[in-house]
Design an enzyme around this catalytic site. Structure first.
Site, mmCIF file in Angstrom:
data_model
loop_
_atom_site.group_PDB
_atom_site.id
_atom_site.type_symbol
_atom_site.label_atom_id
_atom_site.label_comp_id
_atom_site.label_asym_id
_atom_site.label_seq_id
_atom_site.Cartn_x
_atom_site.Cartn_y
_atom_site.Cartn_z
ATOM 1 N N LYS A 61 -0.844 1.824 -0.777
ATOM 2 C CA LYS A 61 -1.230 1.987 -2.188
ATOM 3 C C LYS A 61 -1.418 3.463 -2.503
ATOM 4 C CE LYS A 61 -3.199 -2.637 -2.438
ATOM 5 N NZ LYS A 61 -4.367 -3.509 -2.261
ATOM 6 N N GLN A 105 -10.631 -2.950 -1.737
ATOM 7 C CA GLN A 105 -9.783 -3.814 -0.915
ATOM 8 C C GLN A 105 -10.589 -4.997 -0.381
ATOM 9 O OE1 GLN A 105 -6.494 -3.371 -0.644
ATOM 10 N NE2 GLN A 105 -6.151 -5.064 0.748
ATOM 11 N N ASP A 128 -7.157 -4.551 -10.370
ATOM 12 C CA ASP A 128 -6.848 -5.820 -9.708
ATOM 13 C C ASP A 128 -6.858 -6.982 -10.700
ATOM 14 O OD1 ASP A 128 -6.302 -5.851 -6.944
ATOM 15 O OD2 ASP A 128 -8.387 -5.386 -6.453
HETATM 16 N N1 GUN Z 1 -6.472 -7.957 -0.282
HETATM 17 C C1 GUN Z 1 -5.287 -8.593 -0.217
HETATM 18 N N2 GUN Z 1 -4.655 -8.521 -1.415
HETATM 19 C C2 GUN Z 1 -5.469 -7.830 -2.240
HETATM 20 C C3 GUN Z 1 -5.365 -7.435 -3.603
HETATM 21 O O1 GUN Z 1 -4.391 -7.717 -4.313
HETATM 22 N N3 GUN Z 1 -6.423 -6.717 -4.091
HETATM 23 C C4 GUN Z 1 -7.503 -6.420 -3.333
HETATM 24 N N4 GUN Z 1 -8.475 -5.734 -3.907
HETATM 25 N N5 GUN Z 1 -7.625 -6.775 -2.069
HETATM 26 C C5 GUN Z 1 -6.608 -7.476 -1.530
#
Ligand code: GUN
Length: 312
Positions: A61, A105, A128
């Site tokens: 990311k 995350q 998100d």
């Molecule tokens: N963990 C796995 N996928 C995601 C996601 O799309 N967002 C977040 N914040 N954590 C994750």
């Protein structure tokens, strides 16, 4: 075949290529935003603990944010950090004018309440789309105010890449009713004027329900559960599953990633289908970048600058 899109040369949807077109639009919007409003999109990613899969996701990311010309910061915190410290960090990021997107995350360590953490994020920085305010905005059809969860938003763009931009009147079946994929995909398809059915573990005769679908979205988390004969000929199949399964053919102890759809069977029947890997996965990160530039454009009072990012 039905009136669905003509069968293309290959039914396989190239998620990487579609994601690259989204990223190009994000970069263009970023440049406009910098020149018109002097505002550079900023993304903060917060990682708590040492989950190896999360470390890879977070690194990717950050890299993509830099490639997009964003201000990109990562906060890496110890697994045993107190919940109050994480909430305090979120408070600081909420108040930081250089940060337009905040992503914590998941999963978080057990002693931290995920719901409380998500609720602490400023909804307008919640890239998100997990904050209850954004869930409500999406449910109310206020997509111009909502930040929409990345995987569902990417799934719709993939379906449109195969079927064209007008999905109205199509039968859509989603298998899986999770808060982060099944339910938001259903809301988005409803906003596209599809006739929407959500199937799940208690659904009677799930194969028959799936066979109604012009658009079939698989988001159950069960490897290759959806078979070729569950699919209507010509349908568009979006496979959101990411399942690691043993792959003895690659050597002892080896694994491979498969989706929720039995791809080899489904590809013979579907009009279009996303592969795993290489389908929905690349779109998720692209949509995170899209949400960040959208949040920055809204914060700068120029939402129009990011409009093109979600257009075909
Ligand atoms: N963990 C796995 N996928 C995601 C996601 O799309 N967002 C977040 N914040 N954590 C994750």
């Amino acid at each position: 075949m039905s009136e669905l899109a003509q069968k293309a040369e290959t039914p396989v949807i190239d998620g990487k290529a579609v994601a690259a077109t989204v990223i190009d639009k994000v970069k263009e919007a970023r440049d406009w935003l910098v020149s018109a409003a002097g505002e550079k999109p900023g993304l903060a990613v917060v990682l708590v603990g040492e989950n190896p899969a999360s470390e890879v996701y977070v690194r990717n990311k950050g890299k993509k944010a830099e490639e997009c010309g964003f201000h990109s910061v990562q906060h890496t915190l110890a697994a045993d950090m107190p919940e109050a410290d994480l909430l305090a960090l979120i408070g600081k990021l909420n108040a930081d004018a250089m940060i337009h997107g905040i992503l914590v995350q998941l999963p978080l360590p057990d002693h931290i309440d995920e719901k409380k953490v998500i609720a602490a994020i400023d909804p307008d920085k919640d890239v998100d789309g997990f904050h209850p305010i954004n869930v409500g905005r999406l449910g109310a059809g206020a997509t111009d105010e909502a930040l929409v969860p990345c995987t569902p938003a990417g799934s719709i763009i993939l379906a449109k890449s195969a079927l064209g931009s007008d999905l109205s009147g199509l039968e859509a079946v989603i298998v899986g009713r999770s808060n982060i994929v099944g339910k938001p995909v259903a809301q988005l398809l409803l906003a596209e004027h599809c006739t929407v059915t959500i199937g799940h573990s208690r659904t009677r005769d799930l194969p028959a329900v799936c066979r109604r679908a012009d658009i079939l979205v698989a988001a159950v988390g069960r490897p290759q559960m959806i078979r070729g004969d569950w699919i209507k000929p010509g349908a568009c199949v979006i496979d959101v599953g990411i399942n690691r399964v043993p792959a003895p053919e690659k050597g002892e102890g080896k694994t491979r990633i498969v989706g929720d759809v039995a791809f080899d069977e489904a590809v013979e029947v579907a009009g279009s289908i996303t592969p795993v890997p290489g389908g929905v996965g690349p779109m998720t990160i692209a949509m995170l970048m899209a949400n960040t530039v959208i949040a920055a454009a809204r914060a700068a009072g120029r939402p129009d600058i990011a409009d093109s990012v979600l257009k075909d």
